[in-house]
Design an enzyme around this catalytic site. Sequence first.
Site, PDB file in Angstrom:
ATOM      1  N   LYS A 118       5.252  -0.906   6.887  1.00  0.00           N
ATOM      2  CA  LYS A 118       5.922  -0.114   5.848  1.00  0.00           C
ATOM      3  C   LYS A 118       5.091  -0.255   4.579  1.00  0.00           C
ATOM      4  O   LYS A 118       5.098  -1.309   3.923  1.00  0.00           O
ATOM      5  CB  LYS A 118       7.354  -0.606   5.626  1.00  0.00           C
ATOM      6  N   LYS A 308      12.318  -5.841   7.169  1.00  0.00           N
ATOM      7  CA  LYS A 308      11.618  -6.409   6.020  1.00  0.00           C
ATOM      8  C   LYS A 308      11.091  -7.817   6.312  1.00  0.00           C
ATOM      9  O   LYS A 308      11.660  -8.538   7.126  1.00  0.00           O
ATOM     10  CB  LYS A 308      12.597  -6.491   4.828  1.00  0.00           C
TER      11      LYS A 308
HETATM   12  S1  IVH Z   1       9.295   6.571   8.305  1.00  0.00           S
HETATM   13  C1  IVH Z   1      13.398   8.934   7.446  1.00  0.00           C
HETATM   14  N1  IVH Z   1       7.216   5.048   8.244  1.00  0.00           N
HETATM   15  O1  IVH Z   1       9.554   4.080   3.348  1.00  0.00           O
HETATM   16  C2  IVH Z   1      12.376   8.207   6.788  1.00  0.00           C
HETATM   17  N2  IVH Z   1       8.365   5.402   6.200  1.00  0.00           N
HETATM   18  O2  IVH Z   1      12.603   3.879   2.998  1.00  0.00           O
HETATM   19  C3  IVH Z   1      11.248   8.027   7.725  1.00  0.00           C
HETATM   20  N3  IVH Z   1       7.374   4.264   4.281  1.00  0.00           N
HETATM   21  O3  IVH Z   1      10.369   7.176   1.977  1.00  0.00           O
HETATM   22  C4  IVH Z   1      10.274   7.225   7.082  1.00  0.00           C
HETATM   23  N4  IVH Z   1       5.699   3.349   5.355  1.00  0.00           N
HETATM   24  O4  IVH Z   1       7.989   6.477   1.810  1.00  0.00           O
HETATM   25  C5  IVH Z   1       8.200   5.587   7.525  1.00  0.00           C
HETATM   26  N5  IVH Z   1       5.333   3.719   8.384  1.00  0.00           N
HETATM   27  C6  IVH Z   1       6.303   4.265   7.651  1.00  0.00           C
HETATM   28  C7  IVH Z   1       6.425   4.048   6.261  1.00  0.00           C
HETATM   29  C8  IVH Z   1       7.483   4.627   5.566  1.00  0.00           C
HETATM   30  C9  IVH Z   1       6.288   3.491   4.179  1.00  0.00           C
HETATM   31  C10 IVH Z   1       8.288   4.632   3.163  1.00  0.00           C
HETATM   32  C11 IVH Z   1       8.492   6.103   3.036  1.00  0.00           C
HETATM   33  C12 IVH Z   1       9.972   6.326   3.014  1.00  0.00           C
HETATM   34  C13 IVH Z   1      10.493   4.952   2.793  1.00  0.00           C
HETATM   35  C14 IVH Z   1      11.809   4.843   3.522  1.00  0.00           C
END
Ligand code: IVH
Length: 676
Positions: A118, A308
């Site tokens: 993430k 997390k």
């Molecule tokens: S999937 C439905 N994959 O985390 C949301 N998000 O809290 C699907 N983010 O707004 C998101 N790395 O900006 C996804 N590998 C990853 C990610 C990621 C960072 C961020 C993204 C999103 C937030 C969600």
Amino acid sequence: MVNKLTIIERYKKKIKLLNKHNKLYFNNDNPEISDSEYDNLKKEILDLEKQNDFLFKLNLNKKVGTSPSKKFKKVKHLKPMLSLSNAFDKNDMKDFISKISNFLNTKGKNIEFSSEPKIDGISATLIYENGVLTKGLSRGDGVVGEDILENLKTINEIPKKIKGINVPSLFEIRGEIYIGKKDFDNIKGNFANPRNAAGGSLRQKDSRETSKIPLKYFAYGFGAIEPMIFATQSEFLEKIKNWGFSINPLSKTVKNLDEIEAQHSYVDSIRSSLDYDIDGLVYKVNDLKLQSRLGNTSSSPRWAVAYKFSAEKAVTKIKDIVIQVGRTGAITPVAKVEPVTVGGVVVSNATLHNEDEINRKDIRVGDTVQIQRAGDVIPQVISVDSSKRDQKSKKYIFPEKCLCGAVTKKEVNKSTKKEDAVRRCLKGYECDFIAREKLKHIVSKDAFNIDGLGKKVIDQFWEIKLIRQPSDIFTINYNKIKNLDGWGELSINNLKKAIDKSKIIELDRFIFSIGIRHIGQENAKILAGFFQSINKFKDLFNSKERKKILVNLIELDGIGEIQIESINNFFSINTNTEIVKQLINQLKIKNFKVQNKKGKFSNKTIMFTGGFEKMSRSEAKTLVENNGGKVLGTISKKLDILVIGSSKPTKKKIENAKSLNIKIILEDDWYKILNL
Ligand code: IVH
């Protein structure tokens, strides 16, 4: 000393000048100085700061390099950009997996997940039409984003044209913009962390400014795709990697909880050596068909979670324990601690949760405690070092009264019959402390969503008695703001515009906004579907009418006794009703648009009894709603179809349905109707 004062004077003047030119340039689009003069001014400010540490303490300069613009065009996302729910330990992950298996009714079978870091950056979505990058949007509020295409185009890692065969004609790629840690060290300036720097740079009005900062991009998902050609998330990542997108190299598929844990520990162990900040791993159901069966709740997908990394911890001392009153009347004890840095942020307050928690841990004023902070979650006290306790320290006695003076109560949970751990003030809007928090809720994103009227401003306006109840928001005397700190003609104008705009509101948003306990966004939608117009909703104000209505509400799937009692309690307090009435007078509340989704169950009401073999009740309900129907919770003449699942249906319900001549469908027919 004279020297220091002169520097401060000079610095203040330059900041004032910068603010003036920022406004002229960003808000009025009417610059009075050239780009290079502007750059020189910024450099002078940064140089002054570099040479004189004490200037930072004045906290004046939040603008250099980050000046946001209100000028980006707002564009509605093709599909909403949702957020993720969080998991913090193995148990949370176990729950996540079992919720998925329950929903899909696939108990026992392994589900494959795509595991990806993430990235702690700024999300952005890229739209390619026939392989060409045509739109680029920021997340915004998730529904409407801002057109930042020109700025995104300055990022080398973003393909402007996709090189590949069979690229879908409409192809929306979502990903995270970030600044590498090493690059950040070189440009730091006055940004607190790489994420802020990336955000500031992306929102520059002038894309030449953006191009000066080395931004990077990892693609992690998709929005709209036509035609859809992928079967799994991992296949999607692999394909787009070949098409020139930057994919995080630590992405991999995992099959069970053990593999999830192993990957989590591994990435955590190499985390500090990566050139970008990550705050956990995202786990996504790999099979896209299963993803679409699982669908979303109102804010996040059921098929993904952010697991997390463990929280950062620190040791400090409790200086005092105070109580805070939330918008639902919940009394939360908060420890005022000696300021300590936890994970890069200075913490001086930490929650103690509730009275039971304080008693269980025997937490006292003066104690040395360990606190932790995980992500955006409020820091919490996790343990006490009693060996360091002062002999004379006294047990903390939890106050029985609210800050407003009213006696607080612990409610008894209707179904478990257990006493709640949380004490509450039950005075609603009659308690000043609750009222102030309710105002903060009303202006928040999911409610009236008033730009420029955040929590701090509510506090400021509350103190000077400018806003004391929701309707006051719409009758503000703007003359009284003029002389307040931080307010100028432009910001007042913007506030006026934002408030005026919010006067037109959908019924479901309105119901959510007034803050009836147990009525969240989902329930507010269900209620709006029932009342349809504000005039019908107003019948709740009259106690006789209310009784009649509340009896009917039990029919609504999703609304139970707890919600009904809560609605009754809310409107039984005269002050609450009066406040809502006055608020309504200021607004134009739109009728609820029944989303007449066309489908197999258009305008039909369905009820279920018994469990199904191939799907859960939740999935069955979602299928009805997606096909235009409504699920009822009781049998009545209004019911069109009763669907009987093969596992333990209720005989009485079937008999009732038969006596009312309601159509009955068996489990196998149910699958046939849906072509499953
Ligand atoms: S999937 C439905 N994959 O985390 C949301 N998000 O809290 C699907 N983010 O707004 C998101 N790395 O900006 C996804 N590998 C990853 C990610 C990621 C960072 C961020 C993204 C999103 C937030 C969600």
